[in-house]
Scaffold this active site. Structure first.
Site, PDB file in Angstrom:
ATOM      1  N   CYS A  98       0.826  -1.206   0.000  1.00  0.00           N
ATOM      2  CA  CYS A  98       0.000   0.000   0.000  1.00  0.00           C
ATOM      3  C   CYS A  98       0.862   1.258   0.000  1.00  0.00           C
ATOM      4  O   CYS A  98       0.476   2.293  -0.557  1.00  0.00           O
ATOM      5  CB  CYS A  98      -0.964  -0.002   1.178  1.00  0.00           C
ATOM      6  SG  CYS A  98      -0.195  -0.322   2.783  1.00  0.00           S
ATOM      7  N   HIS A 348      -1.449   0.845   7.738  1.00  0.00           N
ATOM      8  CA  HIS A 348      -1.927   0.953   6.355  1.00  0.00           C
ATOM      9  C   HIS A 348      -1.657   2.365   5.835  1.00  0.00           C
ATOM     10  O   HIS A 348      -1.814   3.344   6.564  1.00  0.00           O
ATOM     11  CB  HIS A 348      -3.417   0.641   6.292  1.00  0.00           C
ATOM     12  CG  HIS A 348      -3.975   0.625   4.912  1.00  0.00           C
ATOM     13  ND1 HIS A 348      -3.506  -0.220   3.918  1.00  0.00           N
ATOM     14  CD2 HIS A 348      -4.957   1.362   4.334  1.00  0.00           C
ATOM     15  CE1 HIS A 348      -4.191  -0.007   2.813  1.00  0.00           C
ATOM     16  NE2 HIS A 348      -5.067   0.948   3.032  1.00  0.00           N
TER      17      HIS A 348
END
Length: 485
Positions: A98, A348
């Site tokens: 990510c 994340h």
């Protein structure tokens, strides 16, 4: 209908009076209730155990009524994979990539960088045989093709595994995002510097490279020793600070060199007390601020994340920080990179990026892309991270034109034009070259063929299911079975 026990008692009543040798077929049918009338639908709540001819509650309710055609297949609608009109294209998260996706989206929205990459000489792509799939080899080839797909693909999201593999990244392990940014830009600059086109050779420097000097001044003789250096981002300490201005001020503040840390002065030919500070000489068109959220903790001997709230402006005036220049040097916020999570080793990454065409803000979260309401940056739930009761801090109030975050780790500012105007249509319109568009068209054709194939498979499954549905309904109407003539 009589209770089950009463039915059984009545069915075997004859056994008390009939001798075994006198048992007939009628007695058997009576005992096992073969001739009992079938229950009608709606008269029983569930299947009657006392009546072998009760055909209620045996699963027929799922077949005799109307059935949603989606029950006849397990194939998702291929159109759900199609890019919506006037939206951007996402990137697949390959496991722990990510952080790569956020940078790729930020760099894609740098129009000057995208335009320059499209000019990269790519003889393999230009001479590609359309009978086979195009497979980029070099980093620039991968990035060029990826940008073209991000711009004109029909897919809702695309797979960046080719670029990730070419970079040698481990898809299962999250890397240091800030280190990745530095290494990738360095690699890209090195590759583009070998191009013949001067615009390509210098695009990374023009976009991201600024200059400062480490200036050391001897306290005894006053000799000034500048050490020029280039930077691609300014790494700012955030500990003990509340806003971006404080962080930049500390970055440029004077440092005393005393004791064991004294400076060797060439003029004095000896170690002397001195002062040292950083002087900003020039700034790039795209100014990256790395907020040093991930720091080494001596007690644990591991990295830790600083969840300190830092406020930053939508419009940043850098003129006061430049050495010997009084003119304005105004920047506008164009991207905020976010790390969600309390640990430096997990979490994340997402990116908030402003579209240069419309000035709308978008949130890029791997495959998912969300347009922000209005024209304002909205960090929203990105600030909602799990905290212990001891570490909970209240979000400070932000003045108008400012934003506040404890998860932002990189701020991207774009330099305003001197007259303060926004880019016109010709400057924001970046065309995909014909040789790249052919490759995009080839991929779009493959995607459309896949959509048609999936739609056909869905239709076949639905048609079979509907036919089976009708067959079951017809069979049910024939029940219970009776002896033939």
């Amino acid at each position: 209908m009589a209770p089950r026990l009463q039915l059984e008692k009545d069915a075997w009543k004859w056994a008390e009076m009939v001798k075994p040798e006198d048992i007939t077929r009628e007695h058997i049918e009576l005992a096992y209730r073969v001739a009992v009338s079938a229950c009608k639908r709606g008269t029983c709540r569930r299947n009657c155990r006392g009546n072998p001819n009760c055909l209620v509650g045996i699963g027929e309710q799922s077949w005799l009524g109307e059935i949603d055609e989606n029950a006849f297949h397990n194939i998702d609608d291929p159109n759900s994979e199609r890019r919506d009109k006037n939206t951007f294209v996402g990137l697949t998260n390959l496991g722990a990539t990510c952080y790569v996706n956020t940078f790729l989206q930020v760099w894609f929205h740098n129009l000057e960088l995208r335009r320059a990459l499209y000019q990269f000489q790519n003889s393999r792509a230009e001479g590609h045989n359309m009978d086979s799939d195009y497979e980029p080899r070099t980093i620039c080839e991968h990035l060029q093709y990826l940008f073209a797909l991000l711009q004109n693909s029909n897919r809702r999201y695309i797979d960046p595994s080719g670029l990730v593999k070419a970079l040698g990244l481990d898809t299962g392990q999250q890397q240091d995002a800030q280190e990745f940014s530095k290494l990738f830009l360095s690699l890209l600059e090195d590759t583009l510097s070998k191009q013949k086109d001067p615009n390509l050779q210098n695009v990374i420097q023009q976009q991201f490279c600024g200059q400062f000097s480490y200036v050391t001044v001897c306290n005894k003789c006053g000799r000034e020793s500048p050490l020029p250096s280039r930077f691609y981002e300014l790494e700012l300490n955030i500990q003990g600070h509340k806003n971006l201005t404080e962080c930049v001020t500390e970055f440029l503040k004077e440092e005393k060199l005393e004791g064991d840390n004294r400076y060797y002065c060439e003029s004095c030919q000896s170690k002397q007390n001195a002062t040292r500070r950083i002087k900003l000489q020039s700034l790039p068109r795209t100014l990256n601020f790395q907020l040093m959220r991930f720091v080494f903790d001596r007690q644990s001997a591991h990295k830790k994340k600083l969840n300190t709230f830092i406020s930053f402006p939508e419009v940043l005036e850098m003129g006061p920080f430049l050495e010997g220049k009084e003119e304005k040097c105004t920047y506008e916020l164009s991207a905020v990179l976010i790390h969600r999570g309390v640990s430096a080793y997990s979490g994340h990454y997402i990116a908030h990026v402003r579209d240069a065409h419309t000035n709308d803000w978008y949130k890029f979260n791997d495959e998912e892309i969300e347009k922000m309401e209005g024209k304002k940056l909205q960090l929203g739930i990105e600030e909602d991270i799990a905290e212990t009761a001891k570490s909970q801090t209240r979000k400070p109030k932000c003045s108008k034109g400012y934003h506040c975050s404890r998860n932002a780790y990189m701020l991207v500012y774009k330099q305003q034009m001197e007259d303060g105007d926004r880019l016109d249509q010709t400057e924001t319109n970046v065309e995909v070259p014909a040789f790249l568009q052919k490759l995009v068209d080839q991929d779009n054709k493959k995607f459309e063929e896949w959509c048609n194939e999936m739609a056909d498979m869905r239709k076949q499954s639905v048609d079979k299911g509907k036919a089976k549905h009708e067959e079951v309904k017809e069979l049910y109407e024939l029940l219970p079975t009776e002896d033939g003539p």
